[in-house]
Scaffold this motif. Structure first.
Motif, PDB file in Angstrom:
ATOM      1  N   PHE A   7       0.872  -1.189  -0.019  1.00 22.78           N
ATOM      2  CA  PHE A   7       0.205   0.073   0.163  1.00 22.78           C
ATOM      3  C   PHE A   7       0.852   1.284  -0.025  1.00 22.78           C
ATOM      4  CE2 PHE A   7      -4.283  -1.506   1.935  1.00 22.78           C
ATOM      5  CZ  PHE A   7      -4.388  -2.447   0.872  1.00 22.78           C
ATOM      6  N   GLY A   8       2.035   1.267   0.670  1.00 26.31           N
ATOM      7  CA  GLY A   8       2.948   2.384   0.615  1.00 26.31           C
ATOM      8  C   GLY A   8       2.872   2.861   2.277  1.00 26.31           C
ATOM      9  N   ALA A   9       2.447   2.046   3.470  1.00 29.41           N
ATOM     10  CA  ALA A   9       2.461   2.501   4.664  1.00 29.41           C
ATOM     11  C   ALA A   9       3.586   2.588   5.214  1.00 29.41           C
ATOM     12  CB  ALA A   9       1.520   1.709   5.363  1.00 29.41           C
ATOM     13  N   THR A  10       3.770   3.542   6.292  1.00 22.00           N
ATOM     14  CA  THR A  10       4.935   3.828   6.953  1.00 22.00           C
ATOM     15  C   THR A  10       4.742   3.943   8.444  1.00 22.00           C
ATOM     16  OG1 THR A  10       4.583   6.196   6.696  1.00 22.00           O
ATOM     17  CG2 THR A  10       5.974   5.201   5.302  1.00 22.00           C
ATOM     18  N   HIS A  11       5.669   4.008   9.395  1.00 22.46           N
ATOM     19  CA  HIS A  11       5.396   3.958  10.649  1.00 22.46           C
ATOM     20  C   HIS A  11       4.306   2.717  11.278  1.00 22.46           C
ATOM     21  CE1 HIS A  11       6.603   7.966   9.472  1.00 22.46           C
ATOM     22  NE2 HIS A  11       7.302   8.000  10.582  1.00 22.46           N
ATOM     23  N   PHE A  12       5.179   1.581  10.748  1.00 18.69           N
ATOM     24  CA  PHE A  12       4.301   0.367  11.364  1.00 18.69           C
ATOM     25  C   PHE A  12       4.531   0.214  12.598  1.00 18.69           C
ATOM     26  CE2 PHE A  12       4.348  -4.094  11.702  1.00 18.69           C
ATOM     27  CZ  PHE A  12       3.064  -4.805  11.082  1.00 18.69           C
ATOM     28  N   ASP A  13       3.307   0.294  13.394  1.00 19.27           N
ATOM     29  CA  ASP A  13       3.576  -0.007  15.015  1.00 19.27           C
ATOM     30  C   ASP A  13       2.369  -0.784  15.623  1.00 19.27           C
ATOM     31  OD1 ASP A  13       3.752   0.807  17.741  1.00 19.27           O
ATOM     32  OD2 ASP A  13       2.606   2.497  17.371  1.00 19.27           O
TER      33      ASP A  13
END
Length: 545
Positions: free
Chosen positions: A503-509
């Motif tokens: 998807f292009g997500a960041t800051h996976f938490d």
């Protein structure tokens, strides 16, 4: 295709958000807010229009006055701060009233073939009131608080592909703008982010009058849309084997092409160094409360320093420099660092890799027919080739079958139970391809190799899904996760990370091993700011001096 590596993937030039922003800038899409009728509590409606080269789309947004105690990330929630629909064309008043009666209900509502995607979002309980109060008083919100959260609203679901009566993807897949996967969903999230900023500043004006100020635009661009994702997403890459193969295959081909580049120019090396420098800032801003992910981020910070040292004084005429760098990383870096590097080496080579995004959809849309004429000898060969890892597992051990996937009655969402502690075996979903392939293999060995798949399945219809999957693997080598998806040590968040990276997500938490928060479009230009100069590098923040 091991879960630990899939759970370390990063966004790249082939991620769906970047594919969309690149297309919107190249084709000069136009954006307009045509209605914004919300009161001082944020209740009302807004309409945003998007004009592409051939078609127009509209987002219809509804704001709600949600009490704090009703705000929840859970899929079982029944009310939200805002709800949204992406519509084909421009809505008239009849459309808006129809949507007003259904969109706020989400799953309980019903939609027409004009709706492409529906979604909902909640305000950040930590940040929203602080931001409104500060802007109303003529001040900017606290930068540390903004950085810690990274978004003002987060979506809890983005539903497309025929959900609740909305249009099926098959009906729009031939439109160029939706040829790459999840483009309609990414467009809606992009517009939601614009609505959130407009709503924030509207409420500040309502409260503060003339002394109210707008949010600093550099600050606003740093904020993304949050997303809270749970187990409902995890089985996707198992259930869509051919589609996931195409994602991985495109990424692997992109990496292969760049590793085959004979020499790097000064300009290409300079761009790589710039993205590496900005990746350091991205990772420094990556906070996680999950012990496993926090350790991975800390190691990634070290890995980026190791990459930086490795390319110090790098000669531009080194033979196949990117291939040598990747080979070095396999021994020197963690899996998180290796996969980050794999994404970074693509950055200077858009002309080489960007066109691969056009082949990431599944033309058959999952409609794969079993070849009944295949011999069992060939079938057994395919099973050994693609499921050799599963044949090496002792499936009699309780820890290898500790989990069972099932569908919840309340929300029809995937759930994960403890097989040996709960009475759920009869409800189990076929989400353990490895174990099922081994079962099929055991029965196949009792048959003559010359017999056909058709004859075998007439006697053993319980193996249809396993035979279908192994035949898919014949032309889709990345279709299958090479890991036990029902073992005691399996982490569902690895499946989520794999999908979210595309998807292009960041800051996976991760908040546990079963649900996660991410940021989408953090750093992206807003509608009206998007152009060829900023449509690509927005994911990498400029370090603060």
């Amino acid at each position: 295709m091991r879960l630990a590596r899939l759970g370390s993937l990063h966004q790249s030039r082939l991620s769906f958000m970047r594919v969309l922003t690149r297309r919107m800038a190249c084709e000069n899409w136009k954006f307009a807010r045509i209605t914004f009728d919300l009161d001082e509590r944020g209740t009302g409606r807004a309409i945003y229009r998007v004009d592409g080269p051939e078609r127009t789309y509209s987002m219809v947004a509804f704001g709600h006055d949600l009490p704090d105690e009703m705000r929840s990330d859970r899929v079982i929630a029944e009310a939200w701060d805002a709800t949204f629909a992406l519509l084909d064309g421009v809505p008239d008043e009849t459309d808006v009233e129809r949507l007003a009666a259904n969109v706020p209900l989400q799953e309980a509502g019903r939609y027409s073939e004009r709706e492409l995607v529906v979604s909902r979002a909640n305000r950040s309980s930590r940040l929203w009131e602080h931001a409104v109060k500060a802007l109303a008083a003529g001040m900017q919100p606290d930068a540390e608080q903004l950085d810690a959260v990274g978004y003002l609203m987060r979506t809890t679901a983005v539903y497309g592909s025929g959900k609740f009566g909305a249009v099926d993807y098959a009906d729009i897949r031939n439109r160029p703008e939706f040829a790459a996967p999840f483009q309609a969903e990414m467009l809606l999230v992009y517009l939601i982010r614009a609505f959130v900023l407009d709503l924030l500043e509207h409420l500040a004006r309502c409260r503060g009058g003339e002394q109210a100020v707008v949010l600093d635009r550099d600050t606003a661009r740093k904020l993304g849309i949050g997303n809270a994702t749970g187990l409902g997403m995890a089985p996707f890459i198992v259930n869509h084997a051919a589609l996931f193969n195409n994602w991985i295959a495109a990424r692997e081909e992109a990496i292969r092409r760049v590793r085959s580049v004979p020499t790097a120019t000064e300009a290409e090396l300079a761009l790589f160094r710039d993205r590496l420098r900005r990746s350091e800032a991205l990772v420094r801003d990556w906070r996680s409360g999950h012990s496993v992910q926090r350790a991975k981020v800390e190691r990634l910070q070290l890995d980026l320093q190791l990459i930086k040292a490795r390319i110090e004084g790098w000669p531009t005429d080194e033979n196949c420099p990117w291939d040598r760098l990747v080979e070095w990383s396999e021994a020197a870096l963690s899996e998180e660092g290796q996969e980050c590097l794999a994404s970074l080496i693509l950055e200077p080579y858009g002309t080489l890799v960007d066109e691969l995004s056009e082949g990431m959809a599944d033309p058959s849309d999952g409609d794969f027919r079993i070849d009944g004429s295949m011999s069992l000898a060939e079938t057994c060969g395919l099973l050994r080739e693609h499921y050799g890892w599963a044949l090496g597992i002792d499936w009699r051990m309780p820890e290898e079958t500790a989990r069972a996937w099932y569908i919840s009655e309340e929300k029809l969402e995937p759930r994960l139970g403890q097989r040996h502690e709960e009475d759920i075996a009869e409800f189990e979903q076929p989400l353990s391809p490895g174990r099922d392939a081994v079962r099929a293999h055991a029965d196949l060995e009792r048959w003559s190799p010359a017999e056909s798949v058709a004859a075998f399945l007439l006697r053993h219809p319980e193996h249809r899904h396993a035979i279908r999957r192994v035949q898919v693997c014949r032309t889709a080598p990345y279709a299958e996760i090479h890991d036990n998806t029902i073992g005691a040590s399996m982490l569902p968040i690895d499946m989520m990370r794999a999908k979210l990276s595309f998807f292009g997500a960041t800051h996976f938490d991760p908040k546990s091993d079963r649900w996660v928060r991410i940021r989408m479009y953090a750093g992206a230009p807003y509608p009206g700011e998007l152009d060829l100069g900023n449509c690509e590098d927005w994911v990498y923040p400029e370090p603060v001096a």
